[in-house]
Design a protein around this motif. Structure first.
Motif, PDB file in Angstrom:
ATOM      1  N   LEU A   5      -7.147   3.589  -3.103  1.00 42.42           N
ATOM      2  CA  LEU A   5      -5.758   2.983  -2.931  1.00 42.42           C
ATOM      3  C   LEU A   5      -4.814   3.385  -3.765  1.00 42.42           C
ATOM      4  CD1 LEU A   5      -7.207  -0.370  -1.424  1.00 42.42           C
ATOM      5  CD2 LEU A   5      -6.437   1.515  -0.108  1.00 42.42           C
ATOM      6  N   SER A  31      -3.178   8.598   3.936  1.00 39.10           N
ATOM      7  CA  SER A  31      -1.866   8.611   4.229  1.00 39.10           C
ATOM      8  C   SER A  31      -1.118   9.964   4.085  1.00 39.10           C
ATOM      9  CB  SER A  31      -1.181   7.541   3.071  1.00 39.10           C
ATOM     10  OG  SER A  31      -1.672   7.940   1.880  1.00 39.10           O
ATOM     11  N   ILE A  87       0.964  -1.157  -0.041  1.00 35.33           N
ATOM     12  CA  ILE A  87       0.077  -0.007  -0.089  1.00 35.33           C
ATOM     13  C   ILE A  87       1.006   1.207   0.112  1.00 35.33           C
ATOM     14  CG2 ILE A  87      -1.799   1.286   1.219  1.00 35.33           C
ATOM     15  CD1 ILE A  87      -2.913  -1.219   2.450  1.00 35.33           C
ATOM     16  N   LEU A  88       0.643   1.985  -1.016  1.00 33.03           N
ATOM     17  CA  LEU A  88       1.589   3.359  -1.396  1.00 33.03           C
ATOM     18  C   LEU A  88       0.974   4.566  -0.642  1.00 33.03           C
ATOM     19  CD1 LEU A  88       3.091   2.546  -4.897  1.00 33.03           C
ATOM     20  CD2 LEU A  88       4.053   2.241  -2.633  1.00 33.03           C
ATOM     21  N   THR A  89      -0.413   4.599  -1.050  1.00 34.85           N
ATOM     22  CA  THR A  89      -1.086   5.573  -0.344  1.00 34.85           C
ATOM     23  C   THR A  89      -2.812   5.121  -0.197  1.00 34.85           C
ATOM     24  OG1 THR A  89      -2.046   6.679  -2.375  1.00 34.85           O
ATOM     25  CG2 THR A  89       0.000   7.348  -1.909  1.00 34.85           C
ATOM     26  N   PHE A  90      -3.230   5.683   0.743  1.00 33.74           N
ATOM     27  CA  PHE A  90      -4.712   5.446   0.764  1.00 33.74           C
ATOM     28  C   PHE A  90      -5.510   6.705   1.180  1.00 33.74           C
ATOM     29  CE2 PHE A  90      -3.455   5.283   5.116  1.00 33.74           C
ATOM     30  CZ  PHE A  90      -4.617   5.758   5.833  1.00 33.74           C
ATOM     31  N   ARG A 131       5.988   4.428   2.239  1.00 34.50           N
ATOM     32  CA  ARG A 131       6.173   5.736   1.596  1.00 34.50           C
ATOM     33  C   ARG A 131       7.661   6.099   1.302  1.00 34.50           C
ATOM     34  NH1 ARG A 131       4.021   5.200   6.593  1.00 34.50           N
ATOM     35  NH2 ARG A 131       5.931   5.900   7.324  1.00 34.50           N
ATOM     36  N   THR A 136       1.431   1.870   5.402  1.00 29.23           N
ATOM     37  CA  THR A 136       1.918   2.363   4.047  1.00 29.23           C
ATOM     38  C   THR A 136       3.333   2.491   3.855  1.00 29.23           C
ATOM     39  OG1 THR A 136       1.802   4.454   4.687  1.00 29.23           O
ATOM     40  CG2 THR A 136      -0.097   3.931   3.466  1.00 29.23           C
ATOM     41  N   VAL A 154      -1.609   1.070  -4.925  1.00 30.86           N
ATOM     42  CA  VAL A 154      -1.043  -0.144  -4.644  1.00 30.86           C
ATOM     43  C   VAL A 154      -0.203  -0.964  -5.631  1.00 30.86           C
ATOM     44  CG1 VAL A 154      -2.979  -0.832  -2.867  1.00 30.86           C
ATOM     45  CG2 VAL A 154      -2.963  -1.584  -5.115  1.00 30.86           C
TER      46      VAL A 154
END
Length: 231
Positions: free
Chosen positions: A87, A179, A75-78, A195, A193, A89
């Protein structure tokens, strides 16, 4: 008309949107938001979720590792919105994103229906996905996902603009259901996440902030916006 999704390939990055069915309000109180944060953490695992985590009720902003997980996706951002979820991903294993989405849908659906004494689906049948194909698209989707909550305080801001940009900036930097605070090193849900990759791609913490702020204030053109943005 069926939603056509791109092939989901290991190592590739996708913008995912999961939307509530029939305009349902997904999160009615803070515990609902915390439950979804918990789901995003616990269900991102190749292994079955243990019953004590499936029956988690109270929520906590302090997510800790209870055992080493085998992640389905990175998960990079949410960003959690009242009736949908964004999301960003990276798929790590074959079928990882699809399995993750199924677990999210089923797990939160059971919790929500039990809590609010309802039946039926909570999410629309299929999630939407867009393949992110370049660094420029990554920057665009980073801004788009994290700026989404502005609509909660300024409806229609993308068309009408923002009169008080500082108000919008402050709201985003303190919106705890995304995030973005963690990207600005304001500890929020740091375990959820990954990051480093995006922070380096964008050019550091202050570049992340500048990228979002410039779009809010000047609506600077973002590359391939129509390709990566999902309403």
């Amino acid at each position: 008309m069926p939603i056509k999704r791109p092939p989901l390939i290991n190592g590739e990055i996708y913008h995912i949107v999961i939307r509530a069915v029939d305009g349902l309000k997904l999160f009615r109180d803070e515990k609902d938001y915390l439950r979804k944060i918990h789901n995003l953490f616990e269900f991102n695992d190749i292994n079955p979720t243990k019953w004590q985590y499936r029956h988690y009720e109270n929520g906590s902003r302090d997510i800790r590792e209870r055992a080493k997980r085998s992640l389905l996706s990175e998960i990079l951002t949410f960003c959690l919105m009242p009736n949908h979820i964004h999301l960003l991903v990276r798929q790590l294993v074959d079928g990882g994103i699809s399995k993750f989405m199924r677990k999210i849908g089923a797990g939160y659906g059971i919790y929500y229906n039990n809590k609010y004494k309802r039946s039926g689906h909570v999410f629309q049948g299929k999630y939407r996905a867009v393949h992110i194909e370049s660094d420029q698209q990554l920057l665009t989707v980073f801004v788009y996902i994290h700026a989404n909550p502005v609509s909660l305080i300024i409806p229609g801001w993308k068309e009408k603009g923002i009169k008080n940009v500082n108000e919008a900036i402050n709201f985003l930097e303190n919106y705890k259901w995304s995030s973005y605070p963690d990207y600005l090193r304001n500890k929020n849900f740091p375990s959820l996440t990954s990051r480093d990759f995006l922070t380096e791609t964008i050019g550091g913490v202050e570049s992340c902030r500048e990228l979002v702020n410039n779009w809010l204030e000047y609506k600077k053109e973002l590359a391939d916006f129509d390709k990566v943005a999902i309403e």
